[in-house]
Design a protein around this motif. Sequence first.
Motif, PDB file in Angstrom:
ATOM      1  N   ASN A  20       0.841  -1.194   0.000  1.00 47.92           N
ATOM      2  CA  ASN A  20       0.000   0.000   0.000  1.00 47.92           C
ATOM      3  C   ASN A  20       0.883   1.254   0.000  1.00 47.92           C
ATOM      4  OD1 ASN A  20      -1.725   2.078   1.938  1.00 47.92           O
ATOM      5  ND2 ASN A  20      -2.937   1.022   0.377  1.00 47.92           N
ATOM      6  N   GLN A  21       1.937   1.247   0.797  1.00 50.49           N
ATOM      7  CA  GLN A  21       2.859   2.382   0.865  1.00 50.49           C
ATOM      8  C   GLN A  21       3.657   2.557  -0.426  1.00 50.49           C
ATOM      9  OE1 GLN A  21       5.182   1.498   4.350  1.00 50.49           O
ATOM     10  NE2 GLN A  21       3.498   1.936   5.747  1.00 50.49           N
ATOM     11  N   GLN A  22       3.743   1.500  -1.235  1.00 47.84           N
ATOM     12  CA  GLN A  22       4.459   1.569  -2.511  1.00 47.84           C
ATOM     13  C   GLN A  22       3.569   2.058  -3.645  1.00 47.84           C
ATOM     14  OE1 GLN A  22       7.816   1.147  -2.369  1.00 47.84           O
ATOM     15  NE2 GLN A  22       7.270   0.931  -0.218  1.00 47.84           N
ATOM     16  N   GLY A  23       2.324   2.418  -3.337  1.00 50.34           N
ATOM     17  CA  GLY A  23       1.459   3.006  -4.349  1.00 50.34           C
ATOM     18  C   GLY A  23       0.392   2.099  -4.927  1.00 50.34           C
ATOM     19  N   PHE A  24       0.282   0.868  -4.427  1.00 51.80           N
ATOM     20  CA  PHE A  24      -0.817   0.001  -4.868  1.00 51.80           C
ATOM     21  C   PHE A  24      -2.101   0.541  -4.253  1.00 51.80           C
ATOM     22  CE2 PHE A  24       2.852  -2.582  -5.623  1.00 51.80           C
ATOM     23  CZ  PHE A  24       2.522  -3.347  -6.729  1.00 51.80           C
ATOM     24  N   HIS A  25      -3.151   0.624  -5.057  1.00 48.84           N
ATOM     25  CA  HIS A  25      -4.371   1.300  -4.633  1.00 48.84           C
ATOM     26  C   HIS A  25      -5.374   0.399  -3.919  1.00 48.84           C
ATOM     27  CE1 HIS A  25      -3.000   4.775  -6.780  1.00 48.84           C
ATOM     28  NE2 HIS A  25      -2.825   4.048  -7.859  1.00 48.84           N
ATOM     29  N   ASP A  26      -5.393  -0.886  -4.253  1.00 51.26           N
ATOM     30  CA  ASP A  26      -6.428  -1.798  -3.768  1.00 51.26           C
ATOM     31  C   ASP A  26      -5.742  -3.058  -3.254  1.00 51.26           C
ATOM     32  OD1 ASP A  26      -9.011  -2.612  -3.279  1.00 51.26           O
ATOM     33  OD2 ASP A  26      -9.452  -3.141  -5.362  1.00 51.26           O
ATOM     34  N   VAL A  27      -5.300  -3.042  -1.989  1.00 50.37           N
ATOM     35  CA  VAL A  27      -4.452  -4.102  -1.439  1.00 50.37           C
ATOM     36  C   VAL A  27      -5.209  -4.883  -0.371  1.00 50.37           C
ATOM     37  CG1 VAL A  27      -2.252  -4.620  -0.324  1.00 50.37           C
ATOM     38  CG2 VAL A  27      -2.437  -2.629  -1.828  1.00 50.37           C
ATOM     39  N   TYR A  28      -5.045  -6.217  -0.425  1.00 54.05           N
ATOM     40  CA  TYR A  28      -5.725  -7.110   0.507  1.00 54.05           C
ATOM     41  C   TYR A  28      -4.741  -8.087   1.131  1.00 54.05           C
ATOM     42  CZ  TYR A  28      -9.759  -5.529  -2.148  1.00 54.05           C
ATOM     43  OH  TYR A  28     -10.708  -4.755  -2.747  1.00 54.05           O
ATOM     44  N   SER A  29      -4.969  -8.408   2.394  1.00 58.42           N
ATOM     45  CA  SER A  29      -4.283  -9.499   3.073  1.00 58.42           C
ATOM     46  C   SER A  29      -5.309 -10.621   3.222  1.00 58.42           C
ATOM     47  CB  SER A  29      -3.799  -9.042   4.451  1.00 58.42           C
ATOM     48  OG  SER A  29      -3.350 -10.145   5.205  1.00 58.42           O
ATOM     49  N   MET A  30      -4.970 -11.815   2.715  1.00 58.70           N
ATOM     50  CA  MET A  30      -5.920 -12.924   2.745  1.00 58.70           C
ATOM     51  C   MET A  30      -5.915 -13.620   4.105  1.00 58.70           C
ATOM     52  SD  MET A  30      -6.424 -16.078   0.096  1.00 58.70           S
ATOM     53  CE  MET A  30      -5.197 -17.174   0.817  1.00 58.70           C
ATOM     54  N   ASP A  31      -7.042 -13.552   4.800  1.00 56.88           N
ATOM     55  CA  ASP A  31      -7.181 -14.205   6.102  1.00 56.88           C
ATOM     56  C   ASP A  31      -7.005 -15.716   5.963  1.00 56.88           C
ATOM     57  OD1 ASP A  31      -7.630 -11.851   7.459  1.00 56.88           O
ATOM     58  OD2 ASP A  31      -9.808 -12.046   7.458  1.00 56.88           O
ATOM     59  N   GLY A  32      -6.264 -16.296   6.894  1.00 59.89           N
ATOM     60  CA  GLY A  32      -6.064 -17.745   6.907  1.00 59.89           C
ATOM     61  C   GLY A  32      -4.888 -18.205   6.076  1.00 59.89           C
ATOM     62  N   GLY A  33      -4.414 -17.352   5.162  1.00 63.37           N
ATOM     63  CA  GLY A  33      -3.258 -17.677   4.343  1.00 63.37           C
ATOM     64  C   GLY A  33      -3.455 -18.898   3.466  1.00 63.37           C
ATOM     65  N   PHE A  34      -2.334 -19.381   2.925  1.00 68.45           N
ATOM     66  CA  PHE A  34      -2.398 -20.513   2.009  1.00 68.45           C
ATOM     67  C   PHE A  34      -2.881 -21.775   2.709  1.00 68.45           C
ATOM     68  CE2 PHE A  34      -0.714 -24.171  -0.288  1.00 68.45           C
ATOM     69  CZ  PHE A  34      -1.338 -23.955  -1.510  1.00 68.45           C
ATOM     70  N   GLU A  35      -2.576 -21.915   3.989  1.00 67.22           N
ATOM     71  CA  GLU A  35      -3.016 -23.113   4.706  1.00 67.22           C
ATOM     72  C   GLU A  35      -4.542 -23.224   4.692  1.00 67.22           C
ATOM     73  OE1 GLU A  35      -0.993 -25.634   5.867  1.00 67.22           O
ATOM     74  OE2 GLU A  35       0.464 -24.456   4.736  1.00 67.22           O
ATOM     75  N   ALA A  36      -5.230 -22.118   4.860  1.00 65.66           N
ATOM     76  CA  ALA A  36      -6.694 -22.131   4.795  1.00 65.66           C
ATOM     77  C   ALA A  36      -7.175 -22.259   3.355  1.00 65.66           C
ATOM     78  CB  ALA A  36      -7.259 -20.863   5.443  1.00 65.66           C
ATOM     79  N   TRP A  37      -6.463 -21.627   2.422  1.00 71.30           N
ATOM     80  CA  TRP A  37      -6.837 -21.711   1.008  1.00 71.30           C
ATOM     81  C   TRP A  37      -6.872 -23.162   0.546  1.00 71.30           C
ATOM     82  CZ3 TRP A  37      -7.947 -18.215  -3.039  1.00 71.30           C
ATOM     83  CH2 TRP A  37      -7.917 -18.765  -4.332  1.00 71.30           C
ATOM     84  N   LYS A  38      -5.813 -23.935   0.900  1.00 70.03           N
ATOM     85  CA  LYS A  38      -5.755 -25.313   0.392  1.00 70.03           C
ATOM     86  C   LYS A  38      -6.827 -26.203   1.023  1.00 70.03           C
ATOM     87  CE  LYS A  38      -1.994 -27.112   3.258  1.00 70.03           C
ATOM     88  NZ  LYS A  38      -0.625 -27.612   3.254  1.00 70.03           N
ATOM     89  N   LEU A  39      -7.364 -25.813   2.167  1.00 65.78           N
ATOM     90  CA  LEU A  39      -8.516 -26.541   2.718  1.00 65.78           C
ATOM     91  C   LEU A  39      -9.784 -26.216   1.939  1.00 65.78           C
ATOM     92  CD1 LEU A  39      -7.850 -26.138   6.536  1.00 65.78           C
ATOM     93  CD2 LEU A  39      -7.479 -28.176   5.136  1.00 65.78           C
ATOM     94  N   GLN A  40      -9.919 -24.950   1.541  1.00 59.87           N
ATOM     95  CA  GLN A  40     -11.088 -24.498   0.775  1.00 59.87           C
ATOM     96  C   GLN A  40     -11.013 -24.971  -0.677  1.00 59.87           C
ATOM     97  OE1 GLN A  40     -13.606 -22.487   2.113  1.00 59.87           O
ATOM     98  NE2 GLN A  40     -14.748 -22.514   0.195  1.00 59.87           N
TER      99      GLN A  40
END
Length: 106
Positions: free
Chosen positions: A77-97
């Motif tokens: 965000n500080q580098q100028g990206f306008h629409d930034v997200y942190s994914m809750d649960g990370g990859f460990e949760a992603w691979k369960l979903q």
Amino acid sequence: MFKRIAIVEANRLQQEAEAQVVDIRDPQSYALGHIEGSIRVDNQSLPTFLDSADKNKPLVVVCYHGNSSQQAAEFFNQQGFHDVYSMDGGFEAWKLQYPYAESDSN
């Protein structure tokens, strides 16, 4: 300011809004499995990514469990990206979903 995002919403953003997905995990973990289309970014590849990324497209940051990605999302965000997200649960949760995460051995 970055936003925290649920896994399903991150997937939707990637599919519908062509969000860029940045994976900040170590090379071995990334090789074992990652979100299809994600880009692994570390200190060495960061300058190249910052030069080539579209700062107007959504950016989803992924780590192991959704903790480190919050700090990284704030950095982007500080580098100028306008629409930034942190994914809750990370990859460990992603691979369960979504259990068919891409791996380099496929």
